[in-house]
Write a protein that holds these residues in place. Sequence first.
Motif, mmCIF file in Angstrom:
data_model
loop_
_atom_site.group_PDB
_atom_site.id
_atom_site.type_symbol
_atom_site.label_atom_id
_atom_site.label_comp_id
_atom_site.label_asym_id
_atom_site.label_seq_id
_atom_site.Cartn_x
_atom_site.Cartn_y
_atom_site.Cartn_z
ATOM 1 N N ALA A 79 0.833 -1.206 0.000
ATOM 2 C CA ALA A 79 0.000 0.000 0.000
ATOM 3 C C ALA A 79 0.864 1.251 0.000
ATOM 4 C CB ALA A 79 -0.921 -0.012 1.215
ATOM 5 N N VAL A 80 1.942 1.250 0.784
ATOM 6 C CA VAL A 80 2.856 2.391 0.778
ATOM 7 C C VAL A 80 3.534 2.523 -0.575
ATOM 8 C CG1 VAL A 80 4.922 3.360 1.846
ATOM 9 C CG2 VAL A 80 3.200 2.249 3.259
ATOM 10 N N GLY A 81 3.921 1.389 -1.147
ATOM 11 C CA GLY A 81 4.529 1.437 -2.474
ATOM 12 C C GLY A 81 3.602 2.003 -3.520
ATOM 13 N N LEU A 82 2.327 1.649 -3.465
ATOM 14 C CA LEU A 82 1.363 2.204 -4.414
ATOM 15 C C LEU A 82 1.239 3.713 -4.232
ATOM 16 C CD1 LEU A 82 -0.783 1.814 -6.593
ATOM 17 C CD2 LEU A 82 -2.435 1.301 -4.757
ATOM 18 N N GLU A 83 1.240 4.197 -2.996
ATOM 19 C CA GLU A 83 1.182 5.634 -2.757
ATOM 20 C C GLU A 83 2.385 6.338 -3.385
ATOM 21 O OE1 GLU A 83 -0.981 7.578 -1.390
ATOM 22 O OE2 GLU A 83 -2.404 6.188 -0.475
ATOM 23 N N LEU A 84 3.564 5.756 -3.225
ATOM 24 C CA LEU A 84 4.759 6.382 -3.784
ATOM 25 C C LEU A 84 4.730 6.387 -5.305
ATOM 26 C CD1 LEU A 84 7.477 4.871 -1.389
ATOM 27 C CD2 LEU A 84 6.461 7.150 -1.328
ATOM 28 N N VAL A 85 4.266 5.303 -5.901
ATOM 29 C CA VAL A 85 4.196 5.236 -7.357
ATOM 30 C C VAL A 85 3.231 6.285 -7.888
ATOM 31 C CG1 VAL A 85 3.432 3.792 -9.288
ATOM 32 C CG2 VAL A 85 4.926 2.843 -7.536
ATOM 33 N N LEU A 86 2.052 6.400 -7.253
ATOM 34 C CA LEU A 86 1.080 7.382 -7.703
ATOM 35 C C LEU A 86 1.605 8.800 -7.510
ATOM 36 C CD1 LEU A 86 -2.222 5.807 -6.345
ATOM 37 C CD2 LEU A 86 -1.409 5.837 -8.694
ATOM 38 N N ARG A 87 2.367 9.011 -6.455
ATOM 39 C CA ARG A 87 2.935 10.343 -6.233
ATOM 40 C C ARG A 87 3.971 10.671 -7.301
ATOM 41 N NH1 ARG A 87 5.037 11.180 -0.320
ATOM 42 N NH2 ARG A 87 2.855 10.540 -0.008
ATOM 43 N N ASP A 88 4.777 9.672 -7.670
ATOM 44 C CA ASP A 88 5.775 9.917 -8.718
ATOM 45 C C ASP A 88 5.101 10.185 -10.062
ATOM 46 O OD1 ASP A 88 7.713 9.537 -6.838
ATOM 47 O OD2 ASP A 88 8.103 7.435 -7.365
ATOM 48 N N ILE A 89 4.046 9.436 -10.347
ATOM 49 C CA ILE A 89 3.347 9.649 -11.615
ATOM 50 C C ILE A 89 2.713 11.046 -11.637
ATOM 51 C CG2 ILE A 89 1.408 8.870 -13.024
ATOM 52 C CD1 ILE A 89 2.002 6.028 -12.138
ATOM 53 N N ALA A 90 2.123 11.445 -10.516
ATOM 54 C CA ALA A 90 1.472 12.756 -10.473
ATOM 55 C C ALA A 90 2.473 13.890 -10.588
ATOM 56 C CB ALA A 90 0.670 12.889 -9.190
ATOM 57 N N SER A 91 3.671 13.696 -10.032
ATOM 58 C CA SER A 91 4.684 14.748 -10.072
ATOM 59 C C SER A 91 5.544 14.703 -11.327
ATOM 60 C CB SER A 91 5.582 14.654 -8.834
ATOM 61 O OG SER A 91 6.243 13.401 -8.797
ATOM 62 N N GLY A 92 5.328 13.697 -12.195
ATOM 63 C CA GLY A 92 6.095 13.602 -13.427
ATOM 64 C C GLY A 92 7.453 12.981 -13.268
ATOM 65 N N ARG A 93 7.718 12.291 -12.175
ATOM 66 C CA ARG A 93 9.018 11.660 -11.954
ATOM 67 C C ARG A 93 9.012 10.182 -12.321
ATOM 68 N NH1 ARG A 93 8.543 14.470 -6.940
ATOM 69 N NH2 ARG A 93 8.189 12.443 -5.906
ATOM 70 N N LEU A 104 -6.591 -3.649 -2.454
ATOM 71 C CA LEU A 104 -5.643 -3.630 -1.336
ATOM 72 C C LEU A 104 -6.369 -3.586 0.005
ATOM 73 C CD1 LEU A 104 -2.616 -1.353 -2.264
ATOM 74 C CD2 LEU A 104 -2.552 -3.679 -1.396
ATOM 75 N N PHE A 105 -7.362 -2.695 0.141
ATOM 76 C CA PHE A 105 -8.078 -2.615 1.411
ATOM 77 C C PHE A 105 -8.837 -3.909 1.714
ATOM 78 C CE2 PHE A 105 -12.099 -1.733 3.600
ATOM 79 C CZ PHE A 105 -11.600 -1.325 4.830
ATOM 80 N N SER A 106 -9.388 -4.521 0.697
ATOM 81 C CA SER A 106 -10.129 -5.769 0.919
ATOM 82 C C SER A 106 -9.214 -6.864 1.429
ATOM 83 C CB SER A 106 -10.805 -6.204 -0.381
ATOM 84 O OG SER A 106 -11.668 -5.202 -0.861
ATOM 85 N N ARG A 107 -8.019 -6.952 0.832
ATOM 86 C CA ARG A 107 -7.076 -7.967 1.307
ATOM 87 C C ARG A 107 -6.642 -7.660 2.743
ATOM 88 N NH1 ARG A 107 -7.407 -11.983 0.623
ATOM 89 N NH2 ARG A 107 -5.232 -12.573 0.905
ATOM 90 N N GLN A 108 -6.367 -6.395 3.043
ATOM 91 C CA GLN A 108 -5.980 -6.039 4.413
ATOM 92 C C GLN A 108 -7.103 -6.322 5.395
ATOM 93 O OE1 GLN A 108 -5.021 -1.955 3.609
ATOM 94 N NE2 GLN A 108 -2.815 -2.346 3.543
ATOM 95 N N LYS A 109 -8.304 -5.988 5.002
ATOM 96 C CA LYS A 109 -9.458 -6.227 5.876
ATOM 97 C C LYS A 109 -9.635 -7.715 6.144
ATOM 98 C CE LYS A 109 -13.390 -5.856 3.876
ATOM 99 N NZ LYS A 109 -13.757 -7.287 3.834
ATOM 100 N N THR A 110 -9.533 -8.527 5.107
ATOM 101 C CA THR A 110 -9.705 -9.969 5.283
ATOM 102 C C THR A 110 -8.648 -10.543 6.211
ATOM 103 O OG1 THR A 110 -10.648 -10.112 3.064
ATOM 104 C CG2 THR A 110 -9.868 -12.151 4.056
ATOM 105 N N ILE A 111 -7.415 -10.111 6.037
ATOM 106 C CA ILE A 111 -6.327 -10.646 6.862
ATOM 107 C C ILE A 111 -6.499 -10.223 8.314
ATOM 108 C CG2 ILE A 111 -3.847 -10.490 7.259
ATOM 109 C CD1 ILE A 111 -3.473 -10.357 4.245
#
Length: 1481
Positions: free
Chosen positions: A322-336, A403-410
């Motif tokens: 989940a943290v990795g997805l946040e970083l990827v989306l941030r890089d895409i949004a910032s053009g990096r 991602l949230f569904s998998r976390q919730k189930t676990i």
Amino acid sequence: MDSSSKVTVEYHDPSGIFPLISRDLSSRLPLRNLNWRSQNRPLRQIKSLHLDFVPDSLTKKSLQPPGPQNNSERNTSFDIVGNGGDQRKTNARERRHQIPGLQTSPYLKIYILRCDDKVTYKESERAKVREWIRQSTAAKKKGEHDAFEYLILHVIIPDTVAASEPRWREIKSEEIDDLKERPKQGAKWPGKSSRTVFDKLRADFNESGKNAKDRIAQIRLPKENFPADLLPTPGISSTLKETAEEREKAWIDLIGKIRTLILDPFDQRVRQYEADITEQESRRSMPGFNFCTFFIYKEGLAKALESIGLIEDALVIYDELAVGLELVLRDIASGRAEGTATTFAPYTDDIKERLTGASRPVTNGTEPEGLDGTITISETIEDDYREKIVRSSISVFDFYIYLFSRQKTIILRLANAKAARIQLGLSPKGGSEDLILISEVCWRAASFIHNNARILRADLLMCRDFETTMKLSDADVESLVYLWMYEAAGKVLQETASFALENLPELGSGNHPTNGHLKSPTSGLRVPGGLSAYPSRTSSLRTNSLPPRNSRLAELRNRPSLQSASETDLMARPPSSGSEDATFADTQPGFAELVSYRASLIMMQRKALELLAQQRGWQTGWTTIKRSARLQMSEVALNDTIKEQVNGHGQDHTAGSSLLSPGLESALSSEAAFHETYERLSEDAMRYHITATQAKSAEAVVGDLAILKYHQGNYEAAVSYFQHVLPLYTDGGWNLMEIEALSIYATCLKELGKREEYVRTSLLLLGKVCAKNRTKATRWTKPDVDDETSSKFVGLMDTLVVASRQFDLEVVAPAEQFVNRVRLDRAIQLHDDCDGFSVPLTLNSLLAESLQLDRVSARLASVADPNQTIDLAVTGPVHMRGGSNEFLLESVAVAFGAYRVDRLLFEAGRIRFEHDFSQNQGEPGAQSDILEMPDDPHQNRIFLYPAQEAFKAELSLQSDIQLEATRWVEVRLNSGRNHIDALDLRLKPASAGLRLRLADAVYGNVDAREEEASTPGQLALAALPPHTSAVVQVPYSFEQPADRDILIRFTASYRTSQGAFTFVESFRLPTKLPLSVDVHDNFQFDALVSGFTIRTTTTSPLCVTHAALQSSSAYEVSGPPAISIPMPVFEGEPAKLAYKVIRREVPNDSFKGGNRKDSLALDVTYHLVDEALHTTVLARFQDAVANSPFAHLSRLLTSVMTLNAKKHWTPADTQMALLVHESSIPSFNDIGWEEIIPCLPSEVRHDITTWLKDWHAHNTRIAFGPETGSVGCVRSISIAVDVPSVDVVHRVSLALVEQPRQIKHYPPILPVGQPIHAQLRIASTGIWGRRGDGARSGSSKKILPKNFHYELLADPDAWLVGGQRRGHFVFQEGRETLVELVLIPLRLGFLSLPSIDVQPEAPEQQGTEGAREDGRGPGDAAATITTETHYESRAEVVQVFRNEKTTRVDIPETAKAMTTTTTTRPVSRLGSAGTKGSEAA
């Protein structure tokens, strides 16, 4: 349930006997307490491992019933990969996916073998097993992603040949865990081998070697549990019967082999996944890196860990992703993110269909448990999300959902939640739940829904832009977002339901609280345990209306603290079968967090529902109030119902309905249905908030319910809710909300006919409106009448005043809510023709309208004595307009001193606007809401003083004091310019133990009124002409120590032709005498010498101007020849006086012992130096004021000088003034004139300041003598002195016979060791005793003793006494006893003569002769005889010297060693001589 939650075990069952062993097998699942050890990981314990037994493709095909195949069934690549093959091509080889781990493969494959005899095994079954093993092992792919093991399970059917083959031998030891083969039974078949089928299986398919794995297991089916129609015919009669212990050992053997064979491939897979993840991590910074591919690899490891039971490790991996997805989306949004291959779908194309699709069939309004509808989060999970991730075609919205569904189930599985147990196929009530983890799901869900709602809104807007066929308005977009939020929160609430929530406290039914306790409701809010916190989705309408439930909230509001001890009682539940579990839930960790986060989700649901309803023009709660305030700009009466107007968005009801789920369509089918659902959700949230002891949140929900009930016309319920929610707005500072709530609350009270409460609430409402105006109004300006809030309530105050005139009791309202900037002018205005004064009062009214007042009054309290008060008032009617007002308050009181404003009062009808300044007086800023300048310490203080010709009264203690006589308080009165018709004096003791005997008062120059009965504690006096003085003396007694002051509150009420007036003042009078006198008596034979010591008890010195000891009828006093008068007495330096007292010769019958007339009296006249100094300065100042233009202010100026001048002189100053006859006068600043001058009229302030400064400049010092200024401050005291009674006084003398003094006025000189003749003379008299006079007259009531004994007391180292040291003598008046003695001095120097002690003999030692003479026995003598001995030789001394006869002088040979030695020797030794030197006689 997702297959990743279980370990997949695939079985091949060609004989179809798996159902026969499935029950016994499932009873031994899940596997527990497994230990997994990896090379790069520590030892991990797997508490439970769930297994999922699935048939292989051939077994599944054989189990399907015969029939035509439906080739139209859709099979995606995800199905092919996930299910192990295409159902239409079951015989085709399975293709390996390019990304390992995408499919779900078994960890263990089991071949279930039915072989009834060895012949069948040899002919066919052995070949089948070998072929199955070959095909299974051939299916292994490169790598270890799908590593597995296999197991051959031989199942023995009853009544077969194999059932007669033994497996175990007899157990000779008690170790039941040892498995040993049985001995053979019966005769062997000729030519047949003794090996069983089980032995052949192990020989054929088990590997050899030290670390070889045992893959063969055997299970025997008992005949009693086997279906009769499946038994072989004919059966074998001689079969072996397995015992229970042997059967259990066989199952233990099977389960143990399954445990071992599962862990080995799991370890291989984990190592392979870790290697793949490491490889992918190394490519992260390289071009072409795809996060989706990396996600699948890493999720494969997470799924493997989850399936094996390592839930915590799997959750950590998903959190990292989940943290990795946040970083990827941030890089895409910032053009990096240039150069990477990570892509996502621009929007979610099917979200509208998924949210608004047709729901599945329901039964009785409930959903099948464990299934997910098309409108929930789990529906999106069931789609091919992983396949979309692999293809990089998943949207960000779906990615977060997955991602949230998998976390919730676990987390739910880790918490052993009810929903997780149901999905695992376990009993819902098995085991305990971890409420902390369940609450974490709710917490994560709240953040997830909030963040993902924004993503969904962006998806819908982008979808509308890209898809031309999709026509979505802005209202449709918002409707879909709110719909998703509502359903998402509902799904989480359903899955986080716990048994601990089954018995939450019920909200008491009824419209009002029931004495603060819970009721057992029959129609109250009930939420079944384990279900969702809201009813089924088919219909949210209810046939009955729910009354308000607030008894629990009332208790929660009244508790002093959220963690107080009374919380246990508030959480008590109605009796039920689950009360024990409920009690455990209260104490279980995480319970409070769970109910708190569930309440947040319910409030999120309610908010979404409210926003959806707004699109249809339906509003409730505070939204209605805010919107009505925007729409209605005209005046609104309190009893008018606010009419809602639908805006443009709310008119499209059809469009909104088409974008709703079936459950919400019923909830929003009508405004009544919406209100019902809104109320239900509010009550659920309130119940959770109350359980979590969140009073503020619960009361906020109550406020919404109150508004709802008001719009529904249920005023009684609305009033009940408002009573609990209004304190929240007051404490929280929500001013605007509080004003609106009070307005609606007052309307409800008016509709219910509760007029007194309506008036009180309306006053509180107007007070809040005025508080709002206070922040907007500028200094001394009228409030903004055009303000919307103020103009809404114009005229309401007049209505309340008119309504209050019908009340029996007064309604009290705080004045600080309606007025501020109160200022009482410090300069009072004295009346010219009468006593009393007036003071201007200035204030600012916060009301937007004029108010007619019946009375305006204020109460002043003395700063020195707060209990002394003065009233000022102006009688109406007077008008108080909005803004600045000034009133002239008048008083008929005469007082002096500093006073402060104690209370402010306005009266209009039966309404009293009151402010008490004494409350919170010591706190800073306590009066900032009402005073003009609260930081000024003199803001609410004034200095009162009377006119020069006003009535005057002074209290003091009498100046002439007789210690043993009654003491008086003197009241000096002066009528001034008033012709007093009647005067009433009230003296109230304010000191403990003080009693004033008013009935014994003595009047001087005034008469008492007798026409009316006297009031207790009051003196009624007659008329007093102008400028007449009078004195009233009141006796008093004081039970406290004499060094304490007494406080008397004095009030004089007098009537003149101009009205009634009052004089008030408190007097503190010191009772401590400024001097003390000690007396010491020294008895001689015919006289008494009395010494008096006069000390000061204060730090100030005093002057004794006269002192005399008065004679009496029995004694004559002679004083010293001269006394220095005046006599100063300083602290530590007392004055001493001595007098000689001689007994008069009076007739015996005229003297009576104990008569107070025979006592002496010491008269002392004195004055204190500080008082005399103060009187001198004050006399000069009074003369100056009388000759100045300010004579009319003489009483003020002299009183201030009197109060402050004494503080200037220190004890050292008064001592110096007494010594040097001069002292300084306090300066202008020392007196404190700068504090008094502002209290004077403004026209005289400058002139009097100049005059005072000039007087102090010309009068800096003043001459002062011991007698200066003593007039007016002279005091006198008369002390009765009793002459002590002594029965017998002895005169004793010790004289040396024939020892003339060698030197005049020098003690006798005696040689050491020489005897000296001495005479002891003893004479006795009884004239100083009460019995003595009777003895002389012969009428004594008790006979004095005749026998005394003496004793000569001498230091044995100083005197050697010869003669009778102790002796007896007989007492006789005028008789002298002579005793001859010899004294020999033993020590050189000055020696005092020996002392003599004379004592009477004890009664039993008195002679019998005395008893015969008077006829009394020895026991009749006095028990206590007082005697005094006057030893005349007490001060005589003698000098003792050596009787020197010879002197020897030694002359040394050298002058340096010259010494002189003097030796005294007895006469008898004159013949002895030294060896050197010469002797002289």
